[in-house]
Design an enzyme around this catalytic site. Structure first.
Site, mmCIF file in Angstrom:
data_model
loop_
_atom_site.group_PDB
_atom_site.id
_atom_site.type_symbol
_atom_site.label_atom_id
_atom_site.label_comp_id
_atom_site.label_asym_id
_atom_site.label_seq_id
_atom_site.Cartn_x
_atom_site.Cartn_y
_atom_site.Cartn_z
ATOM 1 N N LYS A 13 -47.656 -2.756 11.618
ATOM 2 C CA LYS A 13 -46.736 -3.296 12.630
ATOM 3 C C LYS A 13 -47.036 -2.724 14.009
ATOM 4 C CE LYS A 13 -43.158 -1.597 10.440
ATOM 5 N NZ LYS A 13 -43.818 -0.906 9.306
ATOM 6 N N ARG A 88 -33.757 -2.480 9.670
ATOM 7 C CA ARG A 88 -34.203 -1.942 8.387
ATOM 8 C C ARG A 88 -33.121 -2.062 7.324
ATOM 9 N NH1 ARG A 88 -38.308 1.633 10.605
ATOM 10 N NH2 ARG A 88 -39.455 2.780 9.047
ATOM 11 N N ARG A 127 -53.625 8.124 9.071
ATOM 12 C CA ARG A 127 -53.213 7.687 10.416
ATOM 13 C C ARG A 127 -53.170 8.850 11.403
ATOM 14 N NH1 ARG A 127 -47.816 4.203 10.921
ATOM 15 N NH2 ARG A 127 -46.863 5.856 9.691
ATOM 16 N N ARG A 161 -48.428 12.478 12.464
ATOM 17 C CA ARG A 161 -46.986 12.571 12.257
ATOM 18 C C ARG A 161 -46.679 13.490 11.086
ATOM 19 N NH1 ARG A 161 -44.979 6.424 12.164
ATOM 20 N NH2 ARG A 161 -43.531 7.363 10.695
ATOM 21 N N ARG A 172 -40.342 7.029 1.708
ATOM 22 C CA ARG A 172 -40.185 5.942 2.687
ATOM 23 C C ARG A 172 -40.427 4.586 2.038
ATOM 24 N NH1 ARG A 172 -44.197 8.543 6.651
ATOM 25 N NH2 ARG A 172 -44.254 6.548 7.731
HETATM 26 P P1 ADP Z 1 -43.444 3.509 9.907
HETATM 27 O O1 ADP Z 1 -44.232 3.287 11.122
HETATM 28 O O2 ADP Z 1 -44.187 4.380 8.968
HETATM 29 O O3 ADP Z 1 -42.894 2.230 9.382
HETATM 30 P P2 ADP Z 1 -41.328 4.365 11.641
HETATM 31 O O4 ADP Z 1 -42.126 5.034 12.705
HETATM 32 O O5 ADP Z 1 -40.865 2.987 11.872
HETATM 33 O O6 ADP Z 1 -42.181 4.418 10.289
HETATM 34 O O7 ADP Z 1 -40.084 5.237 11.251
HETATM 35 C C1 ADP Z 1 -40.154 6.627 11.021
HETATM 36 C C2 ADP Z 1 -38.795 7.126 10.529
HETATM 37 O O8 ADP Z 1 -37.813 6.902 11.555
HETATM 38 C C3 ADP Z 1 -38.251 6.407 9.305
HETATM 39 O O9 ADP Z 1 -38.730 6.985 8.093
HETATM 40 C C4 ADP Z 1 -36.736 6.591 9.479
HETATM 41 O O10 ADP Z 1 -36.334 7.905 9.100
HETATM 42 C C5 ADP Z 1 -36.563 6.492 10.977
HETATM 43 N N1 ADP Z 1 -36.286 5.096 11.427
HETATM 44 C C6 ADP Z 1 -37.091 4.299 12.193
HETATM 45 N N2 ADP Z 1 -36.519 3.099 12.409
HETATM 46 C C7 ADP Z 1 -35.314 3.127 11.779
HETATM 47 C C8 ADP Z 1 -34.257 2.188 11.625
HETATM 48 N N3 ADP Z 1 -34.315 0.947 12.155
HETATM 49 N N4 ADP Z 1 -33.182 2.558 10.897
HETATM 50 C C9 ADP Z 1 -33.092 3.783 10.346
HETATM 51 N N5 ADP Z 1 -34.061 4.719 10.447
HETATM 52 C C10 ADP Z 1 -35.160 4.411 11.164
HETATM 53 P P1 ADP Z 2 -46.850 0.655 10.794
HETATM 54 O O1 ADP Z 2 -46.510 0.611 12.259
HETATM 55 O O2 ADP Z 2 -46.504 -0.628 10.082
HETATM 56 O O3 ADP Z 2 -46.307 1.855 10.101
HETATM 57 P P2 ADP Z 2 -49.589 1.196 11.749
HETATM 58 O O4 ADP Z 2 -49.839 0.085 12.697
HETATM 59 O O5 ADP Z 2 -49.311 2.538 12.298
HETATM 60 O O6 ADP Z 2 -48.450 0.750 10.674
HETATM 61 O O7 ADP Z 2 -50.855 1.288 10.767
HETATM 62 C C1 ADP Z 2 -50.950 2.319 9.775
HETATM 63 C C2 ADP Z 2 -52.386 2.860 9.736
HETATM 64 O O8 ADP Z 2 -53.250 1.855 9.172
HETATM 65 C C3 ADP Z 2 -52.970 3.192 11.097
HETATM 66 O O9 ADP Z 2 -53.791 4.333 10.945
HETATM 67 C C4 ADP Z 2 -53.790 1.951 11.480
HETATM 68 O O10 ADP Z 2 -54.926 2.304 12.278
HETATM 69 C C5 ADP Z 2 -54.233 1.431 10.112
HETATM 70 N N1 ADP Z 2 -54.237 -0.050 10.034
HETATM 71 C C6 ADP Z 2 -53.417 -0.932 10.651
HETATM 72 N N2 ADP Z 2 -53.703 -2.199 10.303
HETATM 73 C C7 ADP Z 2 -54.729 -2.124 9.412
HETATM 74 C C8 ADP Z 2 -55.493 -3.110 8.681
HETATM 75 N N3 ADP Z 2 -55.228 -4.423 8.781
HETATM 76 N N4 ADP Z 2 -56.469 -2.655 7.866
HETATM 77 C C9 ADP Z 2 -56.746 -1.315 7.760
HETATM 78 N N5 ADP Z 2 -56.070 -0.356 8.421
HETATM 79 C C10 ADP Z 2 -55.066 -0.744 9.239
#
Ligand code: ADP
Ligand code: ADP
Ligand code: ZN
Length: 222
Positions: A13, A88, A127, A161, A172
């Site tokens: 995302k 979420r 990542r 992170r 998660r």
């Molecule tokens: P990822 O990129 O791995 O999907 P995020 O960066 O979106 O994770 O979120 C990291 C953490 O921040 C989550 O595990 C949660 O604890 C918190 N968080 C983020 N967005 C939300 C939300 N919309 N509602 C509740 N908690 C959130």
């Molecule tokens: P999210 O925001 O959904 O948690 P990220 O965009 O941070 O996910 O992507 C998670 C990890 O996977 C990052 O290290 C990113 O560089 C890698 N990544 C993202 N999209 C792809 C893909 N289509 N194929 C392989 N690796 C990816």
């Protein structure tokens, strides 16, 4: 153009939202980034969120809804916005619908990136991002063009992170399946949900998204 990029942690995302932000100027509203900024700043909200995030749990709906309500009204959202990591829970989705109605805005598309759990774990555990400009990378799937140097800003400092470790990732993913996946039927009913193959390479996923936003994307770029 107002979009939700929807999918489990590690689905891509943030990567896709950054691209769309750069190319089309849609504001990227990442609740994870907002929370991490609050934690880094040591604000009262950050202190509250820190432990919850470390455990892989969700921060309360009240806090999250307040954050997004303020953000959506900022001037950089007038061209459109991309929600990454919000909503979420069903309560957050309902609050979002109400906020958008009050602001006379609407969701154009909710785009689900479908990726299986073992690929997600691999993505999250590799990542890292640029400390200076937050550009995202991966040990295997998206290395900087020159090792150790950020493609975007030339910085040589990167960070990982704290919650990107195998045990927190499992929690998660559990939270995603239990609390967030139920939003799929919610948005399907609103006729805005489109699911795409998030297992494909980054550029192919981008192409699928651009096909969906099509003409409106080109318009916004002008
Ligand atoms: P990822 O990129 O791995 O999907 P995020 O960066 O979106 O994770 O979120 C990291 C953490 O921040 C989550 O595990 C949660 O604890 C918190 N968080 C983020 N967005 C939300 C939300 N919309 N509602 C509740 N908690 C959130
Ligand atoms: P999210 O925001 O959904 O948690 P990220 O965009 O941070 O996910 O992507 C998670 C990890 O996977 C990052 O290290 C990113 O560089 C890698 N990544 C993202 N999209 C792809 C893909 N289509 N194929 C392989 N690796 C990816
Ligand atoms: Zn950088």
């Amino acid at each position: 153009m107002n979009l939700i990029l929807f999918g489990p942690p590690g689905a891509g995302k943030g990567t896709q939202a950054d691209f769309l932000n750069k190319k089309y100027g849609f504001a990227k509203l990442s609740t994870g980034d907002m929370l991490r900024a609050a934690v880094a700043a040591g604000s009262p909200l950050g202190l509250q969120a820190k432990e919850i995030m470390a455990k892989g749990q969700l921060v309360s709906d009240d806090i999250m809804i307040g954050l997004i309500r303020a953000r959506i009204q900022e001037p950089d959202c007038t061209k459109g916005f991309i929600l990454d990591g919000f909503p979420r829970t069903v309560a957050q989705a309902e609050a979002l619908d109400q906020m958008l109605m009050a602001e006379k805005k609407r969701l154009d598309h909710v785009i689900e990136l479908q990726v299986n759990d073992s690929e997600l774990t691999q993505r999250i555990c590799g990542r890292f991002s640029c400390k200076k400009c937050t550009a995202g990378y991966h040990d295997t799937f998206k290395r900087p063009l020159k090792d150790g140097v950020c493609d975007e800003c030339g910085s040589t400092e990167f960070s990982r992170r704290e919650d990107d470790n195998a045990s927190t990732v499992a929690k998660r993913l559990d939270a995603y399946h239990a609390q967030t996946a139920p939003l799929l039927p919610y948005y399907d009913k609103e006729n805005v949900l489109i699911s795409i193959d998030g297992m494909a390479d980054i550029e192919i996923v981008t192409r699928q998204i651009e096909e969906i936003i099509g003409g409106a994307g080109k318009l916004a770029a002008n």
